[in-house]
Design a protein around this motif. Structure first.
Motif, mmCIF file in Angstrom:
data_model
loop_
_atom_site.group_PDB
_atom_site.id
_atom_site.type_symbol
_atom_site.label_atom_id
_atom_site.label_comp_id
_atom_site.label_asym_id
_atom_site.label_seq_id
_atom_site.Cartn_x
_atom_site.Cartn_y
_atom_site.Cartn_z
ATOM 1 N N VAL A 166 0.874 -1.178 0.000
ATOM 2 C CA VAL A 166 0.000 0.000 0.000
ATOM 3 C C VAL A 166 0.904 1.219 0.000
ATOM 4 O O VAL A 166 1.780 1.340 0.859
ATOM 5 C CB VAL A 166 -0.926 0.011 1.234
ATOM 6 C CG1 VAL A 166 -1.756 1.289 1.261
ATOM 7 C CG2 VAL A 166 -1.832 -1.222 1.249
ATOM 8 N N LYS A 167 0.683 2.109 -0.956
ATOM 9 C CA LYS A 167 1.579 3.255 -1.130
ATOM 10 C C LYS A 167 0.809 4.554 -0.884
ATOM 11 O O LYS A 167 -0.097 4.893 -1.644
ATOM 12 C CB LYS A 167 2.191 3.247 -2.527
ATOM 13 C CG LYS A 167 2.976 1.976 -2.857
ATOM 14 C CD LYS A 167 3.533 2.027 -4.284
ATOM 15 C CE LYS A 167 4.282 0.754 -4.630
ATOM 16 N NZ LYS A 167 3.398 -0.415 -4.811
ATOM 17 N N SER A 168 1.196 5.276 0.142
ATOM 18 C CA SER A 168 0.566 6.564 0.457
ATOM 19 C C SER A 168 1.046 7.641 -0.509
ATOM 20 O O SER A 168 2.051 7.460 -1.221
ATOM 21 C CB SER A 168 0.909 6.978 1.887
ATOM 22 O OG SER A 168 2.302 7.247 1.989
ATOM 23 N N ASP A 169 0.337 8.766 -0.513
ATOM 24 C CA ASP A 169 0.776 9.899 -1.337
ATOM 25 C C ASP A 169 2.187 10.321 -0.962
ATOM 26 O O ASP A 169 3.015 10.626 -1.828
ATOM 27 C CB ASP A 169 -0.179 11.085 -1.144
ATOM 28 C CG ASP A 169 -1.519 10.870 -1.814
ATOM 29 O OD1 ASP A 169 -1.727 9.799 -2.402
ATOM 30 O OD2 ASP A 169 -2.371 11.779 -1.738
ATOM 31 N N SER A 170 2.464 10.335 0.344
ATOM 32 C CA SER A 170 3.771 10.760 0.818
ATOM 33 C C SER A 170 4.875 9.829 0.336
ATOM 34 O O SER A 170 5.946 10.280 -0.093
ATOM 35 C CB SER A 170 3.768 10.823 2.350
ATOM 36 O OG SER A 170 5.038 11.158 2.852
ATOM 37 N N LEU A 171 4.626 8.533 0.372
ATOM 38 C CA LEU A 171 5.622 7.571 -0.094
ATOM 39 C C LEU A 171 5.877 7.747 -1.591
ATOM 40 O O LEU A 171 7.036 7.756 -2.041
ATOM 41 C CB LEU A 171 5.144 6.155 0.205
ATOM 42 C CG LEU A 171 6.068 4.992 -0.170
ATOM 43 C CD1 LEU A 171 5.877 3.824 0.785
ATOM 44 C CD2 LEU A 171 5.831 4.515 -1.603
ATOM 45 N N ILE A 172 4.810 7.894 -2.361
ATOM 46 C CA ILE A 172 4.965 8.065 -3.807
ATOM 47 C C ILE A 172 5.742 9.345 -4.114
ATOM 48 O O ILE A 172 6.627 9.364 -4.982
ATOM 49 C CB ILE A 172 3.591 8.062 -4.493
ATOM 50 C CG1 ILE A 172 2.994 6.641 -4.431
ATOM 51 C CG2 ILE A 172 3.685 8.545 -5.942
ATOM 52 C CD1 ILE A 172 1.558 6.548 -4.879
#
Length: 484
Positions: free
Chosen positions: A133-139
């Motif tokens: 699961v990839k958050s906006d922050s991680l992306i």
């Protein structure tokens, strides 16, 4: 001759150490030399007193050897090949440094793992993000640092595209695939675009701010034939991408490289045979309250599969990889097919790189008998500090008699610190021929791969275990940087 004598001495010493704790059906673990050196180290009790129980001891030297084995298999086949260490298998930064030093990349599954790799000097081109699961922050962090993202689904793809447009950059991605066909069946998975249903995705990529650098997949289990079929179907996607003007350069087959924790196939087979008899009432139980370990007794027969890692198996690691590369696709070996396709083969092992790299040591706090007369040996640790998704860690612990006083022989179970009836550190019935004393130490060998950190919890506000690095260069033992 000196090396032979040293090996014989270590083997003799290990037999002596094992005699203090054996399973009712023994399951002897493979143990590294650096571990056995600690069994007689007078400083070990002091380290436990200073840093707490349990204490994780790690060595990066076996990781280097494990990497060399995989690289050698690829080199023998003249294959462009790169290993990415699955960081989620162990949080210690010493392993990030060792992987980087050995030329391996880092497979990251969270924003913290990405930032820690960057802080340790790992180049962006040597990092891939495979987070489920990839958050906006991680992306955003991946895009700003030009880190390759394994894209798992359309929602994730839309977020990547939107953010790439907002940042005026090109996203570096690999398409994660799933649903491969194997022996007439679709392989079930929660990961990736379906290799059949989602093939319309290819035509949608051309006008997007993406650089599609490769194909990625993750398969559950250790069936080498499934990997071969997944590689064949992934190569079809790579060719389709090239036909549409993209330039994919790698195929990443994920992790799941098997290892063997145990020395004896016979012990492993005997354990399950006797466990079946116990479930059928044909012998005394060998697990706590006859725990089924995933199997069930129905109408006089045993059904179901063990909820257990295959602690003894073959082939493992390098031999397993070789069996995949030497299998055939359309009359060519996989290795030849990859070479002819000008594709770099990548993989993301965790457990198999951590094989032999760690052990967990805990202090005995009490002994008592329960209402059924079984001895319960309480350790200063909880079950999340040596556990993965399996029901149990099916290797014999090693008891180090460092406590004071005397004790009669006993048979019982290791229990932990959480306030639940299910808080068993080992579900197997263990024999202690020389007894157990308060202050003795219990060693769980070969825990670096997932067992130390994957499920560790701070419930009850217990502190997490400290992690200490054992140097093979004669340097003093020290806390890993993750704990500093």
């Amino acid at each position: 001759m000196l090396v032979t004598k040293q090996a014989q001495t270590r083997s003799t010493d290990l037999v002596a150490w094992r005699r203090h704790c054996r399973g009712t059906l023994p399951l002897d673990a493979s143990v590294e030399e650096w571990m056995t050196d600690f069994f007689s180290d007078d400083n070990l009790p002091g380290l436990i007193e200073e840093h707490g129980s349990p204490l994780n001891l790690i060595s990066t030297a076996p990781m280097r050897s494990n990497l060399d084995q995989l690289n050698q298999v690829a080199a023998e086949r003249n294959l462009d090949f790169k290993v990415f260490f699955a960081r989620k298998s162990n949080k210690c930064l010493a392993f990030v440094d060792q992987a980087n030093h050995c030329g391996a990349g880092i497979d990251t599954a969270s924003e913290n793992e990405i930032q820690q790799a960057i802080d340790q000097g790992v180049e962006a081109s040597q990092i891939i993000c495979t987070a489920a699961v990839k958050s906006d922050s991680l992306i955003q962090r991946c895009l700003k640092n030009s880190i390759c993202i394994a894209v798992d689904n359309r929602d994730e793809l839309h977020v990547i595209v939107d953010q790439a447009n907002r940042l005026a950059c090109q996203a570096i991605v690999a398409l994660r695939l799933g649903g491969f066909r194997h022996e007439g069946q679709k392989l079930p998975t929660r990961f990736g675009f379906d290799v059949d249903r989602d093939n319309t995705l290819l035509a949608e990529l051309s006008d997007l701010p993406l650089s599609v650098q490769g194909i990625h997949f993750h398969l559950d289990g250790y069936d080498a034939r499934q990997r071969v079929n997944a590689i064949a179907q992934s190569l079809e996607w790579i060719q389709a991408l090239r036909d549409l003007g993209h330039s994919p350069a790698f195929l990443d087959i994920g992790g799941g490289f098997p290892i063997s924790y145990l020395r004896s196939a016979q012990q492993w087979e005997m354990f399950w045979q006797e466990h079946e008899k116990a479930l059928l009432g044909q012998r005394e139980s060998i697990t706590y309250r006859n725990h089924h370990l995933g199997r069930q007794q129905t109408e006089g027969r045993i059904v179901g599969k063990p909820n257990s890692y295959p602690y003894y198996q073959t082939p493992v690691r390098a031999d397993w990889l070789a069996s995949i590369l030497d299998a055939e696709i359309g009359g060519q070996t996989v290795a030849t097919k990859l070479r002819n396709s000008r594709i770099q083969l990548r993989c993301e092992p965790g457990r198999s790189l951590m094989d032999g790299c760690g052990m967990t040591v805990a202090k005995v706090e009490f002994r008592k008998q329960n209402a059924e007369g079984d001895w319960l040996i309480g350790l200063a640790m909880n079950r999340t500090q040596c556990r993965t998704s399996s029901d149990d860690f099916l290797v014999d612990p090693i008891l180090l008699p460092t406590g004071e006083g005397t004790s009669d022989p006993m048979t019982g179970f290791l229990v932990g610190a959480y306030c639940t009836e299910s808080e068993l550190l080992s579900l197997r019935r263990l024999k202690f021929p020389t007894g157990v004393r308060r202050g003795d130490l219990v060693v769980f060998p070969n825990t670096a791969g997932y067992l130390m950190h994957f499920l560790e919890s701070r419930s009850h506000q217990f502190p997490l275990a400290k992690n200490m690095v054992v140097s093979d260069a004669g340097e003093p033992i020290a806390l890993d940087l993750i704990d500093v």
